[in-house]
Structure formats: structure tokens, C-alpha cells
Design a protein around this motif. Structure first.
Motif, mmCIF file in Angstrom:
data_model
loop_
_atom_site.group_PDB
_atom_site.id
_atom_site.type_symbol
_atom_site.label_atom_id
_atom_site.label_comp_id
_atom_site.label_asym_id
_atom_site.label_seq_id
_atom_site.Cartn_x
_atom_site.Cartn_y
_atom_site.Cartn_z
ATOM 1 N N GLY A 1 0.792 -1.214 0.000
ATOM 2 C CA GLY A 1 0.000 0.000 0.000
ATOM 3 C C GLY A 1 0.825 1.264 0.000
ATOM 4 O O GLY A 1 0.291 2.356 0.115
ATOM 5 N N CYS B 1 1.854 1.666 -5.549
ATOM 6 C CA CYS B 1 0.995 2.480 -6.420
ATOM 7 C C CYS B 1 1.738 2.884 -7.693
ATOM 8 O O CYS B 1 1.170 2.842 -8.794
ATOM 9 N N LEU C 1 -4.236 -4.210 -7.334
ATOM 10 C CA LEU C 1 -3.447 -3.747 -6.198
ATOM 11 C C LEU C 1 -4.100 -4.232 -4.920
ATOM 12 O O LEU C 1 -5.281 -3.979 -4.689
ATOM 13 N N ASP C 2 -3.356 -4.968 -4.107
ATOM 14 C CA ASP C 2 -3.852 -5.450 -2.817
ATOM 15 C C ASP C 2 -3.195 -4.605 -1.741
ATOM 16 O O ASP C 2 -2.003 -4.719 -1.483
ATOM 17 N N THR C 3 -3.987 -3.721 -1.118
ATOM 18 C CA THR C 3 -3.445 -2.841 -0.080
ATOM 19 C C THR C 3 -3.702 -3.363 1.325
ATOM 20 O O THR C 3 -3.247 -2.762 2.287
ATOM 21 N N ARG D 1 -0.450 -4.070 3.567
ATOM 22 C CA ARG D 1 0.544 -3.008 3.443
ATOM 23 C C ARG D 1 1.773 -3.180 4.325
ATOM 24 O O ARG D 1 2.896 -3.091 3.865
ATOM 25 N N ARG E 1 5.292 -5.080 1.518
ATOM 26 C CA ARG E 1 5.789 -3.987 0.683
ATOM 27 C C ARG E 1 6.747 -4.513 -0.382
ATOM 28 O O ARG E 1 7.572 -5.370 -0.133
#
Length: 199
Positions: free
Chosen positions: A160, A165, A180-182, A185, A189
């Protein structure tokens, strides 16, 4: 090992280290660069060589690898700066008016040392609790070396932070599908995984 006494020894071959040697040369000072990594560029080369950078003066946008090449040409080629890659600075001592940099490959002598080490050598953040070894390089990636590896594939970027991003945006024109899997986070990373049909 380089036996010449240099005015400046720069520890770190990232963009700051390269530009430091450029400015040394502009002021007629001799310099050398050492870095523990196997190639110039630091994070730019290691983490995102194909990522667009938008915050370099004079360039509306520039690919990370192209910026490293231009810095190499501007600093190293123009001022004949020796570079010692895969060389780790272990400690510093003094000998009269000189600084002695003790490396894993021998000693270097200099009048000044500038440390531009950035984040240092890079270790990928791995998925805790999972052994991804069988998939590394075969569907699971911690870095994007070449965007073409993801051409037309289903890609899931896990994380995240800014880097996650950025990679979603940078892979939009390459991947067949991207997500995108946030939710993970803090744990995942810079973990980039593309699904190749076998997962």
C-alpha cells in the motif's frame, strides 16, 4: 586495488554519489566511487530501472536506467572517475592527513570521504510465513527488472505504499490485467506477484 590518493572517495554509486563525483570534477578535484552493489545506480538500477521519474530538474520525465546512464556519462566518463563495485567499506581510519578506507578488497586512501549510501544494499521484503522459493522468478517477483516480463499477464501488486501504487501505474500499459492489494501493506511492501496460470 586503486593505490592513487584521491581528493574525495564517495561511498555509494547511486545518483547522489554519481553527482558528487561530477561536482568534484567540475572543481578539479579527483574522486573515486565505491559501492557494495554490482552495478551503478543504487535504488534506480536495483529496484526500478524501468520506472519513470518525474522529479529530476531539467527532465519532465526520465526512465531510471536512462538517468543512471546520463549521470555515468556526465560524471565518470568526463572526469575519468574510477569505480569499485562489489566493494564494501568496512571501516575508516586516519593516517597523517589522509583517510584510509578499509574495504573487503583492500585499502583506499583519500583526503575526504563522502558517504552517499542511501538505503544501502537491498533485501526484498518476503511474505512472512510462506516459502515462496519455488515461485521466485517463476511467477513471484520482488522487483520489476524489465516491464516486458509482465507483458499481457495478470499482475497483482501487493502493498500500500508509494512504490506499490507507482508500479500499478507503470505497468498499466504492459500487463494484461493489473490489481493492487493494499490490505497487506505493512507485511508485503514491494512484493510483486504475477499469476502465470499455474498458481
Amino acid at each position: 586495488m586503486d593505490t592513487e590518493i584521491r581528493d574525495i572517495t564517495v561511498i555509494g554509486a547511486g545518483p547522489v554519489g554519481l553527482i558528487t563525483s561530477f561536482w568534484a570534477g567540475m572543481r578539479e578535484a579527483s574522486s573515486r566511487i565505491i559501492d557494495s552493489l554490482p552495478e551503478l545506480g543504487g535504488q534506480l538500477t536495483t529496484l526500478y530501472p524501468e520506472k519513470w521519474i518525474f522529479d529530476v530538474p531539467g527532465f519532465p520525465r526520465v526512465l531510471a536506467r536512462d538517468l543512471v546512464e546520463q549521470l555515468r556519462e556526465q560524471a565518470l566518463d568526463q572526469f575519468d572517475v574510477p569505480v569499485h563495485l562489489e566493494t564494501t567499506a568496512e571501516r575508516i581510519s586516519w593516517e597523517d592527513d589522509l583517510v584510509v578506507i578499509h574495504t573487503d578488497r583492500g585499502e583506499l586512501r583519500s583526503r575526504t570521504v563522502i558517504i552517499s549510501g542511501g538505503h544501502g544494499a537491498f533485501e526484498p521484503k518476503k511474505l512472512p510465513g510462506y516459502d515462496m522459493t519455488p515461485w521466485e522468478g517463476r511467477g513471484a517477483h520482488y522487483l520489476v527488472g524489465e516491464k516486458s516480463e509482465f507483458e499481457g499477464k495478470k499482475v497483482l501488486v501487493v502493498g500500500g505504499g508509494d512504490s506499490a501504487c507507482d508500479w500499478v501505474v507503470n505497468l498499466l500499459d504492459t500487463a494484461g490485467e493489473i490489481g493492487l492489494d493494499t490490505s497487506a501493506r505493512r507485511r508485503f511492501r514491494r512484493f510483486i506477484c504475477h499469476f502465470c496460470g499455474r498458481i
